[in-house]
Design a protein around this motif. Structure first.
Motif, mmCIF file in Angstrom:
data_model
loop_
_atom_site.group_PDB
_atom_site.id
_atom_site.type_symbol
_atom_site.label_atom_id
_atom_site.label_comp_id
_atom_site.label_asym_id
_atom_site.label_seq_id
_atom_site.Cartn_x
_atom_site.Cartn_y
_atom_site.Cartn_z
ATOM 1 N N ASP A 1 0.812 -1.216 0.000
ATOM 2 C CA ASP A 1 0.000 0.000 0.000
ATOM 3 C C ASP A 1 0.850 1.272 0.000
ATOM 4 O OD1 ASP A 1 0.996 -0.260 2.546
ATOM 5 O OD2 ASP A 1 -0.891 0.170 3.573
ATOM 6 N N SER A 2 2.081 1.180 -0.470
ATOM 7 C CA SER A 2 2.946 2.363 -0.495
ATOM 8 C C SER A 2 2.530 3.308 -1.613
ATOM 9 C CB SER A 2 4.410 1.949 -0.667
ATOM 10 O OG SER A 2 4.586 1.240 -1.880
ATOM 11 N N VAL A 3 2.687 4.597 -1.356
ATOM 12 C CA VAL A 3 2.425 5.610 -2.379
ATOM 13 C C VAL A 3 3.735 6.164 -2.927
ATOM 14 C CG1 VAL A 3 2.201 7.517 -0.728
ATOM 15 C CG2 VAL A 3 1.043 7.648 -2.929
ATOM 16 N N VAL A 4 4.825 6.063 -2.146
ATOM 17 C CA VAL A 4 6.164 6.434 -2.594
ATOM 18 C C VAL A 4 7.117 5.296 -2.227
ATOM 19 C CG1 VAL A 4 8.116 8.022 -2.309
ATOM 20 C CG2 VAL A 4 5.780 8.918 -2.321
ATOM 21 N N ARG A 5 7.921 4.870 -3.200
ATOM 22 C CA ARG A 5 8.945 3.849 -2.956
ATOM 23 C C ARG A 5 10.214 4.292 -3.669
ATOM 24 N NH1 ARG A 5 6.998 -1.605 -5.236
ATOM 25 N NH2 ARG A 5 6.155 -0.302 -6.884
ATOM 26 N N ILE A 6 11.250 4.518 -2.917
ATOM 27 C CA ILE A 6 12.535 4.933 -3.472
ATOM 28 C C ILE A 6 13.574 3.880 -3.113
ATOM 29 C CG2 ILE A 6 14.267 6.773 -3.566
ATOM 30 C CD1 ILE A 6 11.550 7.754 -4.409
ATOM 31 N N LYS A 7 14.383 3.477 -4.100
ATOM 32 C CA LYS A 7 15.400 2.465 -3.830
ATOM 33 C C LYS A 7 16.711 2.823 -4.519
ATOM 34 C CE LYS A 7 16.378 -2.499 -4.150
ATOM 35 N NZ LYS A 7 15.890 -3.818 -4.606
ATOM 36 N N ASP A 8 17.768 2.949 -3.706
ATOM 37 C CA ASP A 8 19.141 3.152 -4.201
ATOM 38 C C ASP A 8 19.225 4.328 -5.178
ATOM 39 O OD1 ASP A 8 19.858 0.899 -2.732
ATOM 40 O OD2 ASP A 8 19.490 -0.447 -4.422
ATOM 41 N N ALA A 9 18.525 5.408 -4.860
ATOM 42 C CA ALA A 9 18.444 6.554 -5.776
ATOM 43 C C ALA A 9 19.572 7.545 -5.531
ATOM 44 C CB ALA A 9 17.102 7.262 -5.625
ATOM 45 N N ALA A 10 19.990 8.207 -6.597
ATOM 46 C CA ALA A 10 20.936 9.323 -6.519
ATOM 47 C C ALA A 10 20.220 10.565 -7.037
ATOM 48 C CB ALA A 10 22.173 9.039 -7.342
ATOM 49 N N ILE A 11 20.180 11.607 -6.209
ATOM 50 C CA ILE A 11 19.471 12.837 -6.546
ATOM 51 C C ILE A 11 20.497 13.869 -7.014
ATOM 52 C CG2 ILE A 11 17.867 14.594 -5.717
ATOM 53 C CD1 ILE A 11 16.775 11.714 -5.550
ATOM 54 N N TYR A 12 20.243 14.453 -8.169
ATOM 55 C CA TYR A 12 21.182 15.409 -8.761
ATOM 56 C C TYR A 12 20.496 16.757 -8.993
ATOM 57 C CZ TYR A 12 24.828 11.987 -9.934
ATOM 58 O OH TYR A 12 25.842 11.047 -9.876
ATOM 59 N N GLN A 13 21.303 17.818 -8.928
ATOM 60 C CA GLN A 13 20.950 19.128 -9.446
ATOM 61 C C GLN A 13 21.914 19.390 -10.593
ATOM 62 O OE1 GLN A 13 18.802 21.500 -9.256
ATOM 63 N NE2 GLN A 13 17.722 21.371 -7.312
ATOM 64 N N GLY A 14 21.407 19.276 -11.819
ATOM 65 C CA GLY A 14 22.316 19.348 -12.953
ATOM 66 C C GLY A 14 23.275 18.170 -12.906
ATOM 67 N N GLU A 15 24.563 18.453 -12.951
ATOM 68 C CA GLU A 15 25.569 17.380 -12.867
ATOM 69 C C GLU A 15 26.091 17.196 -11.452
ATOM 70 O OE1 GLU A 15 28.617 18.161 -15.684
ATOM 71 O OE2 GLU A 15 27.292 18.007 -17.431
ATOM 72 N N HIS A 16 25.523 17.946 -10.517
ATOM 73 C CA HIS A 16 26.013 17.921 -9.138
ATOM 74 C C HIS A 16 25.196 16.943 -8.295
ATOM 75 C CE1 HIS A 16 27.650 19.196 -5.339
ATOM 76 N NE2 HIS A 16 26.445 19.537 -4.899
ATOM 77 N N PRO A 17 25.819 15.898 -7.741
ATOM 78 C CA PRO A 17 25.086 14.965 -6.879
ATOM 79 C C PRO A 17 24.752 15.620 -5.537
ATOM 80 C CG PRO A 17 27.417 14.396 -6.927
ATOM 81 C CD PRO A 17 27.236 15.505 -7.916
ATOM 82 N N LYS B 1 23.030 12.021 2.571
ATOM 83 C CA LYS B 1 22.227 10.833 2.822
ATOM 84 C C LYS B 1 20.829 11.249 3.268
ATOM 85 C CE LYS B 1 25.520 7.564 2.484
ATOM 86 N NZ LYS B 1 25.429 6.335 1.646
ATOM 87 N N VAL B 2 19.903 10.282 3.245
ATOM 88 C CA VAL B 2 18.576 10.474 3.826
ATOM 89 C C VAL B 2 18.402 9.439 4.931
ATOM 90 C CG1 VAL B 2 16.084 10.449 3.446
ATOM 91 C CG2 VAL B 2 17.599 11.378 1.681
ATOM 92 N N LEU B 3 18.317 9.928 6.167
ATOM 93 C CA LEU B 3 18.144 9.065 7.328
ATOM 94 C C LEU B 3 16.664 9.001 7.674
ATOM 95 C CD1 LEU B 3 21.095 10.466 9.479
ATOM 96 C CD2 LEU B 3 21.140 8.662 7.741
ATOM 97 N N LEU C 1 22.171 13.963 -3.182
ATOM 98 C CA LEU C 1 21.900 12.870 -2.260
ATOM 99 C C LEU C 1 22.233 11.550 -2.954
ATOM 100 C CD1 LEU C 1 18.401 14.091 -1.013
ATOM 101 C CD2 LEU C 1 20.500 14.082 0.368
ATOM 102 N N ARG C 2 22.673 10.563 -2.186
ATOM 103 C CA ARG C 2 23.041 9.276 -2.777
ATOM 104 C C ARG C 2 22.485 8.141 -1.909
ATOM 105 N NH1 ARG C 2 27.245 11.508 -0.091
ATOM 106 N NH2 ARG C 2 28.370 10.213 1.442
ATOM 107 N N ASP C 3 22.320 6.991 -2.534
ATOM 108 C CA ASP C 3 21.859 5.779 -1.831
ATOM 109 C C ASP C 3 20.570 6.031 -1.058
ATOM 110 O OD1 ASP C 3 24.156 4.442 -2.730
ATOM 111 O OD2 ASP C 3 25.316 5.148 -1.011
ATOM 112 N N VAL C 4 19.630 6.713 -1.701
ATOM 113 C CA VAL C 4 18.371 7.066 -1.047
ATOM 114 C C VAL C 4 17.379 5.916 -1.181
ATOM 115 C CG1 VAL C 4 16.439 8.683 -0.998
ATOM 116 C CG2 VAL C 4 18.754 9.502 -1.551
ATOM 117 N N SER C 5 16.903 5.413 -0.052
ATOM 118 C CA SER C 5 15.903 4.338 -0.046
ATOM 119 C C SER C 5 14.908 4.594 1.091
ATOM 120 C CB SER C 5 16.559 2.967 0.150
ATOM 121 O OG SER C 5 17.403 2.632 -0.940
ATOM 122 N N PHE C 6 13.643 4.702 0.759
ATOM 123 C CA PHE C 6 12.599 4.811 1.785
ATOM 124 C C PHE C 6 11.241 4.553 1.137
ATOM 125 C CE2 PHE C 6 13.042 9.188 0.207
ATOM 126 C CZ PHE C 6 11.722 9.552 -0.034
#
Length: 236
Positions: A6-22, A221-223, A24-29
């Protein structure tokens, strides 16, 4: 990582970028239907970038993201409006048209998201304005409303399409404490009706008074935890 059905958001091993700049990394929730989740972190820690990724305003080059049934990591441009119809997006600034009435602001969104029946549009307008406690404001111009009332109109706008989740970026950031508390209570009422809420905030008092689940952006990271608010004082 196992995701609830019943999840509405599922994130796994994601890397978040602004342009070419990382950012957030390894985002999972996971965020399940009906959950209320805070998103906190210092300025520049990636909160807004994470939210933009969820509603496909930023691409997701690495990892997986499923939001309201859409694969955001694979989403095509023509699918983005359909994804956003399932989300209620509340930006840092109100983004109201100040040369149009409240009703005209909301009708604009309805037409942009496929509404065509004028009778249904008027009924939905009345419903969402009543839900946010401003049922008499339809004919007013935004400048005739207080900051808190304008924010309520923005929330009403986000509710038009009965979203699965509200994604709110600092919705009380420019409001005084009493007004902020009223806006927060409105979010809780919406959440209690079954809509999930993901709220980015710097408002320490809200977290102190209403502790709950927190996603914290820190050092790339996202804790994820149900927090003791005192452990997060350094984030504000």
């Amino acid at each position: 990582m196992t995701f609830a059905q019943d999840s509405v958001v599922r994130i796994k091993d994601a890397a978040i970028y602004q342009g070419e700049h990382p950012v957030l990394r390894d985002v999972s929730f996971t965020i399940n239907k009906g959950e209320f989740v805070y998103l906190i972190g210092r300025t520049g820690s990636g909160k807004t970038s994470l939210l933009k990724t969820l509603y496909a305003d930023l691409p997701l080059p690495l990892g997986e993201a499923y939001v309201a049934g859409y694969q955001v990591h694979k989403i095509r441009q023509h699918e983005v409006p359909y994804l956003r119809r399932k989300l209620g997006i509340i930006f840092q600034d109100f983004q109201l048209f100040f040369d149009r009435t409240v009703a005209e602001n909301l009708f604009f969104v309805m037409r942009a998201t496929g509404w065509g029946d004028k009778g249904k549009m008027k009924r939905r307008l009345s419903e969402v304005l009543m839900q946010v406690g401003l049922d008499s404001a339809a004919g007013k111009m935004p400048h005739q409303l207080s900051g808190g009332e304008q924010q309520r109109i923005v929330i009403a706008r986000s509710l038009i399409n009965e979203p699965l989740i509200l994604v709110a970026d600092e919705p009380t950031g420019n409001l005084d404490p009493d007004v902020s508390e009223g806006i927060f209570q409105l979010f809780q009422e919406i959440n209690n009706s079954g809509t999930a809420v993901l709220m980015a905030t710097h408002n320490h008092k809200l977290l102190n008074d209403h502790p709950g689940r927190v996603l914290k952006c820190e050092k790339g990271k996202v804790l994820d935890s149900v927090h003791d608010v005192f452990s997060f004082r350094s984030e504000f």
